[in-house]
Design a protein around this motif. Structure first.
Motif, PDB file in Angstrom:
ATOM      1  N   LEU A 238      10.181   6.600  -6.430  1.00  0.00           N
ATOM      2  CA  LEU A 238       9.078   7.562  -6.485  1.00  0.00           C
ATOM      3  C   LEU A 238       7.839   7.048  -7.203  1.00  0.00           C
ATOM      4  N   VAL A 239       7.840   5.787  -7.636  1.00  0.00           N
ATOM      5  CA  VAL A 239       6.637   5.271  -8.302  1.00  0.00           C
ATOM      6  C   VAL A 239       5.452   5.231  -7.339  1.00  0.00           C
ATOM      7  N   THR A 240       5.717   5.040  -6.043  1.00  0.00           N
ATOM      8  CA  THR A 240       4.611   5.058  -5.067  1.00  0.00           C
ATOM      9  C   THR A 240       4.006   6.455  -4.976  1.00  0.00           C
ATOM     10  N   ALA A 241       4.872   7.469  -4.945  1.00  0.00           N
ATOM     11  CA  ALA A 241       4.376   8.852  -4.860  1.00  0.00           C
ATOM     12  C   ALA A 241       3.570   9.224  -6.093  1.00  0.00           C
ATOM     13  N   GLU A 242       3.999   8.741  -7.250  1.00  0.00           N
ATOM     14  CA  GLU A 242       3.232   9.002  -8.474  1.00  0.00           C
ATOM     15  C   GLU A 242       1.871   8.322  -8.401  1.00  0.00           C
ATOM     16  N   ALA A 243       1.858   7.078  -7.942  1.00  0.00           N
ATOM     17  CA  ALA A 243       0.590   6.337  -7.855  1.00  0.00           C
ATOM     18  C   ALA A 243      -0.379   7.000  -6.870  1.00  0.00           C
ATOM     19  N   MET A 244       0.162   7.684  -5.871  1.00  0.00           N
ATOM     20  CA  MET A 244      -0.680   8.380  -4.889  1.00  0.00           C
ATOM     21  C   MET A 244      -1.279   9.670  -5.445  1.00  0.00           C
TER      22      MET A 244
ATOM     23  N   ASP B 159      -3.524  19.371  -0.077  1.00  0.00           N
ATOM     24  CA  ASP B 159      -2.602  18.598  -0.930  1.00  0.00           C
ATOM     25  C   ASP B 159      -2.425  17.190  -0.373  1.00  0.00           C
ATOM     26  N   VAL B 160      -2.285  17.096   0.951  1.00  0.00           N
ATOM     27  CA  VAL B 160      -2.124  15.783   1.594  1.00  0.00           C
ATOM     28  C   VAL B 160      -3.411  14.983   1.444  1.00  0.00           C
ATOM     29  N   GLU B 161      -4.543  15.652   1.627  1.00  0.00           N
ATOM     30  CA  GLU B 161      -5.828  14.942   1.592  1.00  0.00           C
ATOM     31  C   GLU B 161      -6.166  14.410   0.204  1.00  0.00           C
ATOM     32  N   ARG B 162      -5.671  15.070  -0.841  1.00  0.00           N
ATOM     33  CA  ARG B 162      -6.000  14.574  -2.196  1.00  0.00           C
ATOM     34  C   ARG B 162      -5.191  13.343  -2.579  1.00  0.00           C
ATOM     35  N   LEU B 163      -4.146  13.025  -1.839  1.00  0.00           N
ATOM     36  CA  LEU B 163      -3.335  11.848  -2.172  1.00  0.00           C
ATOM     37  C   LEU B 163      -4.098  10.572  -1.835  1.00  0.00           C
ATOM     38  N   THR B 164      -4.107   9.636  -2.747  1.00  0.00           N
ATOM     39  CA  THR B 164      -4.817   8.371  -2.522  1.00  0.00           C
ATOM     40  C   THR B 164      -3.867   7.307  -1.971  1.00  0.00           C
ATOM     41  N   THR B 165      -4.435   6.375  -1.202  1.00  0.00           N
ATOM     42  CA  THR B 165      -3.638   5.219  -0.761  1.00  0.00           C
ATOM     43  C   THR B 165      -4.073   3.955  -1.508  1.00  0.00           C
ATOM     44  N   ASP B 166      -5.011   4.123  -2.434  1.00  0.00           N
ATOM     45  CA  ASP B 166      -5.500   2.984  -3.220  1.00  0.00           C
ATOM     46  C   ASP B 166      -4.666   2.903  -4.508  1.00  0.00           C
ATOM     47  N   VAL B 167      -3.513   2.233  -4.422  1.00  0.00           N
ATOM     48  CA  VAL B 167      -2.521   2.331  -5.498  1.00  0.00           C
ATOM     49  C   VAL B 167      -2.265   1.010  -6.237  1.00  0.00           C
TER      50      VAL B 167
ATOM     51  N   LYS C  41      -2.655   0.893 -10.050  1.00  0.00           N
ATOM     52  CA  LYS C  41      -1.725   1.772 -10.760  1.00  0.00           C
ATOM     53  C   LYS C  41      -0.309   1.194 -10.799  1.00  0.00           C
ATOM     54  N   LEU C  42       0.013   0.333  -9.813  1.00  0.00           N
ATOM     55  CA  LEU C  42       1.374  -0.206  -9.726  1.00  0.00           C
ATOM     56  C   LEU C  42       1.484  -1.637 -10.251  1.00  0.00           C
ATOM     57  N   GLN C  43       0.460  -2.091 -10.974  1.00  0.00           N
ATOM     58  CA  GLN C  43       0.466  -3.484 -11.452  1.00  0.00           C
ATOM     59  C   GLN C  43       1.650  -3.805 -12.361  1.00  0.00           C
TER      60      GLN C  43
ATOM     61  N   THR D 152       3.437   2.008   1.200  1.00  0.00           N
ATOM     62  CA  THR D 152       4.706   1.271   1.125  1.00  0.00           C
ATOM     63  C   THR D 152       4.528  -0.183   1.569  1.00  0.00           C
ATOM     64  N   ILE D 153       3.739  -0.393   2.614  1.00  0.00           N
ATOM     65  CA  ILE D 153       3.458  -1.767   3.068  1.00  0.00           C
ATOM     66  C   ILE D 153       2.742  -2.541   1.965  1.00  0.00           C
ATOM     67  N   THR D 154       1.704  -1.931   1.398  1.00  0.00           N
ATOM     68  CA  THR D 154       0.960  -2.576   0.305  1.00  0.00           C
ATOM     69  C   THR D 154       1.891  -2.909  -0.856  1.00  0.00           C
ATOM     70  N   TYR D 155       2.720  -1.951  -1.214  1.00  0.00           N
ATOM     71  CA  TYR D 155       3.587  -2.077  -2.387  1.00  0.00           C
ATOM     72  C   TYR D 155       4.640  -3.166  -2.196  1.00  0.00           C
ATOM     73  N   LEU D 156       5.292  -3.191  -1.036  1.00  0.00           N
ATOM     74  CA  LEU D 156       6.320  -4.222  -0.801  1.00  0.00           C
ATOM     75  C   LEU D 156       5.691  -5.608  -0.710  1.00  0.00           C
ATOM     76  N   ASN D 157       4.518  -5.709  -0.091  1.00  0.00           N
ATOM     77  CA  ASN D 157       3.852  -7.016  -0.048  1.00  0.00           C
ATOM     78  C   ASN D 157       3.406  -7.477  -1.432  1.00  0.00           C
ATOM     79  N   MET D 158       3.032  -6.530  -2.304  1.00  0.00           N
ATOM     80  CA  MET D 158       2.747  -6.871  -3.712  1.00  0.00           C
ATOM     81  C   MET D 158       3.980  -7.492  -4.375  1.00  0.00           C
ATOM     82  N   GLN D 159       5.140  -6.885  -4.109  1.00  0.00           N
ATOM     83  CA  GLN D 159       6.384  -7.387  -4.708  1.00  0.00           C
ATOM     84  C   GLN D 159       6.721  -8.778  -4.171  1.00  0.00           C
TER      85      GLN D 159
END
Length: 347
Positions: A79-85, A108-116, A119-121, A188-195
């Protein structure tokens, strides 16, 4: 990836290459069944543990040092991705994760960001610390939650037994559901590629609650997003494992996403699943985690029986059909690892 990692039991099995014995690791292997975990957990909140690279590394290393598993998995949470959003996430003892601001309406959906990424560094930082400590000894698995599963927590506001609100959204407001799932998939794509860039040696996509869905709903609201995620990963030399509770039902569809490994629950015969899958897709699992409560004689019998069933098959990773439960005796888990490492051979 170093040659040492390419030659590891886990990476070879994940790529369906021959191994002298099946590799072993467990979902939730760094967790509440270890007293050493509680020594750390009693000092910090769960999110502090996830977000402090040194502590995340300490916890990741516990099963490596105490159990002798063949792969480490990053200590974090799906859920760290959901928190970052933008999800207001907290964890409460005995309750689990809660989102104070559930996602139910279009705004609610529109306020979620995909620029994460910023936040996930803490995650790539933790990966670098863990890899220094592992020093090439065994591979490190990264992971993320799949869009449907992450969506269900955001919509329900936490864990759910029946996923009523999530199912109401996909049935009554499918466009809104797809808008939300698309955002989570992008993240999720951004996050896994970061890893992967930070140095993990494999990744696993956890679609923990996919079993809540019918076949057609799974295809529309889970599978198509998982396909997109796997297609968007920088996969060179990095095996990708696809897991869902319900994989014994959905395995043939999951294979369409072209994972390297499908992690199978305990409800099916593993060899039957393997033979049904396209050549070159490995299987992981499918020991019933409840077996680890049983007497050691029973644990050994079940492990040997599963190994005999899979003998001669390339591409088999020993694991449970789901995660280790918190009250399983530690010495039973250690015993299972020892049986696999000392008594099994594929020769």
């Amino acid at each position: 990836m170093s040659n040492k990692q390419k030659d590891s039991l886990f990476i070879k099995a994940a790529f369906s290459l021959p191994t002298e014995r099946p590799p072993i690791w467990f979902m939730r292997q760094a967790g509440r069944f270890m007293k050493e975990y509680w020594e750390i957990k009693n000092k910090y909140s769960f999110l502090e543990m996830c977000k402090t690279p040194e502590i995340a590394a300490d916890v990741t290393m516990l099963p490596v040092n105490l159990l002798g598993v063949d792969a480490a998995i990053l200590f974090s949470d799906i859920l760290v991705t959901a928190e970052a959003m933008g999800g207001d996430l907290s964890f409460t003892q005995g309750v689990g994760p809660r989102f104070a601001n559930p996602v139910r309406l279009k705004q609610d959906v529109e306020r979620l960001t995909t620029d994460v990424s910023q936040k996930l560094q803490y995650v790539p930082e933790a990966i670098k610390v863990i890899q220094q400590r592992l020093d090439g000894s065994i591979p490190l698995i990264g992971f993320a939650g799949a869009p449907f599963t992450v969506m269900s927590y955001l919509v329900e506001g936490g864990s759910s037994k029946d996923f009523k609100l999530t199912k109401l959204m996909i049935h009554n407001q499918p466009e809104l559901a797809h808008q939300l799932l698309n955002k989570i998939a992008d993240v999720t794509i951004t996050y896994l590629n970061m890893q992967i860039e930070a140095g993990v040696n494999a990744v696993q996509l956890f679609d923990s609650w996919a079993l809540a869905l019918s076949w057609d709903d799974y295809r529309e609201f889970a599978h198509q997003y998982n396909v997109r995620i796997l297609a968007g990963l920088n996969r060179k030399d990095i095996p990708v494992i696809s897991f869902c509770k319900g994989s014994s039902v959905f395995a043939s569809m999951m294979a369409e996403a072209k994972p390297d490994v499908i992690s199978v629950d305990w409800n099916a015969d593993l060899l039957d699943i393997k033979k049904m899958l396209p050549k070159g897709i490995a299987v992981q699992g499918n020991l019933d985690p409840h077996i680890l409560y049983a007497d050691k004689k029973v644990i050994r019998e079940r492990i040997v029986k599963l190994h005999e069933r899979m003998k001669g098959e390339n591409g088999f990773i020993f694991n449970l059909g789901h995660g280790i439960m918190p009250d399983i005796p530690f010495d039973h888990v250690k015993y299972a690892v020892d049986v696999i490492k000392n008594e099994l051979t594929n020769a």
